[in-house]
Design an enzyme around this catalytic site. Sequence first.
Site, PDB file in Angstrom:
ATOM      1  N   GLY A   1       0.887  -1.131   0.166  1.00 34.11           N
ATOM      2  CA  GLY A   1       0.210   0.012   0.372  1.00 34.11           C
ATOM      3  C   GLY A   1       0.802   1.186   0.506  1.00 34.11           C
ATOM      4  O   GLY A   1       2.616   1.340  -0.132  1.00 34.11           O
ATOM      5  N   CYS A   2       0.384   1.821  -0.379  1.00 32.90           N
ATOM      6  CA  CYS A   2       1.515   3.503  -0.443  1.00 32.90           C
ATOM      7  C   CYS A   2       0.936   4.199   0.628  1.00 32.90           C
ATOM      8  O   CYS A   2       3.039   4.278   0.909  1.00 32.90           O
ATOM      9  CB  CYS A   2       0.640   4.657  -1.384  1.00 32.90           C
ATOM     10  SG  CYS A   2      -1.823   4.524  -0.730  1.00 32.90           S
ATOM     11  N   TYR A   3       0.541   4.637   1.737  1.00 36.86           N
ATOM     12  CA  TYR A   3       1.053   5.158   3.101  1.00 36.86           C
ATOM     13  C   TYR A   3       1.919   3.748   3.284  1.00 36.86           C
ATOM     14  O   TYR A   3       2.460   4.114   4.527  1.00 36.86           O
ATOM     15  CB  TYR A   3      -0.657   4.806   3.851  1.00 36.86           C
ATOM     16  CG  TYR A   3      -1.102   5.901   3.931  1.00 36.86           C
ATOM     17  CD1 TYR A   3      -2.506   5.824   3.575  1.00 36.86           C
ATOM     18  CD2 TYR A   3      -1.051   7.233   3.734  1.00 36.86           C
ATOM     19  CE1 TYR A   3      -3.994   6.906   3.843  1.00 36.86           C
ATOM     20  CE2 TYR A   3      -1.784   8.195   4.215  1.00 36.86           C
ATOM     21  CZ  TYR A   3      -3.023   8.149   3.670  1.00 36.86           C
ATOM     22  OH  TYR A   3      -4.147   9.010   3.778  1.00 36.86           O
ATOM     23  N   ALA A   4       1.773   3.078   3.661  1.00 35.93           N
ATOM     24  CA  ALA A   4       2.337   1.935   4.041  1.00 35.93           C
ATOM     25  C   ALA A   4       3.687   2.031   3.589  1.00 35.93           C
ATOM     26  O   ALA A   4       5.044   1.505   4.447  1.00 35.93           O
ATOM     27  CB  ALA A   4       1.724   0.130   3.873  1.00 35.93           C
TER      28      ALA A   4
END
Length: 872
Positions: A683-686
């Site tokens: 994921g992007c945030y991750a």
Amino acid sequence: MLRQVSRSSIPVIKRITNKSTLATLSSVKVLSCTSQSRYLSTASKTTASVANVAATASNVTGAARNYSTRSTVVQLLNNIGSKREVEQYLKYFTSVSQQQFAVIKVGGAIITQQLPELASCLAFLYHVGLYPIVLHGTGPQINELLENEGVEPEYIDGIRITNPKTMEVVRKCFLEQNLRLVTALEKMGVHARPITAGVFGAEYLDQDKYQLVGRINSVNKSPIEAAIESGYLPILTSLAETPSGQLLNVNADVAAGELARVFEPLKIVYLNEKGGIINGNTGEKVSSINLDEEYEDLLKESWVKYGTKLKIKEIHDLLQHLPRSSSVAIIDVNDLQKELFTDSGAGTLIRRGYKLINRNSLEEFGNPDLLRSALLRDPEIKSGKLSVASYLKLLESVKFKSYGDEPLEVLAIVLEEDGKVPKLDKFLSSKTGWLNNVTDNIFNALKKDYQSLCWVVNENDSNLGWYFSKSDGSFAKNGEIIFWYGLKTDEVSQLIKTFDSGSVGSSLSSSSESGVFSSSTQKRGFHSSTVRFSNPNPPLIKGTNTKKAKVALIGARGYTGQNLISLIDKHPYLEISHVSSRELKGQKLQGYNKDNIVYSNLQVEDIIKLEENGDVDVWVMALPNGVCKPFVNAIESVSNSNSKIIDLSADYRFDTTGEWIYGLPELNDRATIAQAKKISNPGCYATAAQVAISPLKDYIVGTPSVFGVSGYSGAGTKPSPKNDIKFLSNNLVPYSLTDHVHEREISSQLGLDVAFMPHVAQWFQGISHTISIPIKQGSLTSREIRNIYQDRYQGEKLITVSGEAPVVKDISGKHGIVVGAFAVNSKENRVVIVATIDNLLKGAATQCLQNINLSLGYGEYEGIPIEVVIRG
């Protein structure tokens, strides 16, 4: 539930159906179990005869039936992994009467949140002739209904006080949820029989204290046996009755235990939404509980209360009446097949076990033959390089401490020498010891007694991944790896120097026969927590492949899909062959100039045909969460499948089977990604959070907090307040402030608890993280931290380390991550780091292209514009 089975004690009773073990599979009607797609693999993994069974079983009328039959049988057989295990489990399960197969207790939240998965798994069992006794709870639904009616639930000692008003709600809930499950099963071709009364006889537990709560005093087997004999799955509630007919509420765990006592099933499984028992202090799943060793101390833990305490007590009482080899598994519904059909199992395993015993001299062992038997597991001794007698002679002349369970299924020996790091010299386990998690119990005991420890392991040891998980750092040379934990920087340097000179001693032996932890995902790169080295996972910049490859995008209408199409359009070797979108079917693909591509709406049958013809080299799943499993199933059902699969959703980011590789090249082993067939795109945030936190893992002493803000493109194209420009104007919108899927992802990948608080702002693309990280007081200065990051990301073309805090406007439209600030507070116990990333590019499409390049043998950065956003 027996994890490694002592099967000779099970009585052989003639089954009513499915009498043979393997041959019957070829004619049994089956349904595909979509929730088990993560256990799919190609038929080549099994022996030829098992593959022939799967092929025979696929010859059922109709193309659709062909697919579902083959998919299901291959799922089962490949999940098991060997002909021996296939024959063993099928023979095992068909050796007793059908009602003795399994008792499965289903938590109420499972029916609410995972009903399709639960129904699929039960349908799978039913259609291969297995009839579990299913009993379900309904706690969450009861609480919701009571709340809607303004009634506050009351508990005493974890038991719900059930007054007449509450009983009205309880009965209504049980009937509704029972009907939901039965209806879902019937839709899948399963004959299911609701049994909502007439099984449990009871008396009042304490009428004055708990009111309409019962204590089960009898179990009527007849309704259950009649259902199974008629070919129906029995679906039970935990309502009980007094002799006069008064309904009483009984805890579902207690009721499941009473069923297990009466039927003595081969398997006892508790399904809950957490997939096991969660340690309330650490937030981690408890992998195993050895009751003889841990029960009393466990009940004193502050987090063991209410339903958890009741569950543990009930399981403890249940296992006292069953053979010592028996155990109970508490698992996630998605792990049901793994629990039933593999040795390794899943979730939390609870068993009586044995108490652990420490011995400091040979005389304390008492039984010399038992000690000799344990030492004979040592490969050096088995090969004749070392004799038992000579090793025992050594132990007489040194200071040592041993750890083991009563029957010595596991034996650990630590050698102690003044002025040196204690060395774990032997770690010998039987297969039973590995499978029943005795090894974890032993290692936990070691960590309690030794603040620091080192050990040497051969690099071909089949349990290498387990040793990595127990260490703080490691160093490899000449086919051996030295591990350690609890050492300071200077101690690590001295240990490596000693090991490098060959003075540490030979590698310990962990009984390489078990192979329990031999999956490729656990052969991690060598690492060190305290010594500064150059990047241990350097980029694979140059690729050797120059052949063209075809990419198919499933669900390509979103922002990520559009950006990936643009990148592929400029890639020297990749070509788009298919794009699938139900909404855009028939429209021309925009932003792609290499060919005239039109959107189609690919179905499962189309995907199977394309895969069989070898028309696609890489499948990219650009679908919402929870949607792509049928497509993956279809690809994997093709026996000669050679394509790669990249999933952009969160569906497989938490995979534990080893079949899906987490594709974050800067942190995960690139060679492993390059060899993977199935890659889960982070994921992007991750991605940004992991890159920003990972280098400091060994200095962290608490919970890092991530304040994340994303542009509204992160909310997708479906209209919502989070992408409503007017609503976002001059605004900052917090959402999912706890238990966000990316919070779970960051925590699980880093192996530590991380708090994540996401927000949406009014810009379009780009993410900014402000991350507060608690560190060991006085351990690091701001400059030292920056140096750690520069060393760790040396050579990484998509990561920039800056002395300043990066800002989001500089990362928008760029293909990398910027990490900076490194602000340490005056107490020197906290550092604040800022990281920025474009959520559509490095947070999604660019990272996907990295994974495609690696998996196809191209240069890692092929087709990716390399731009330095901020110079460090």
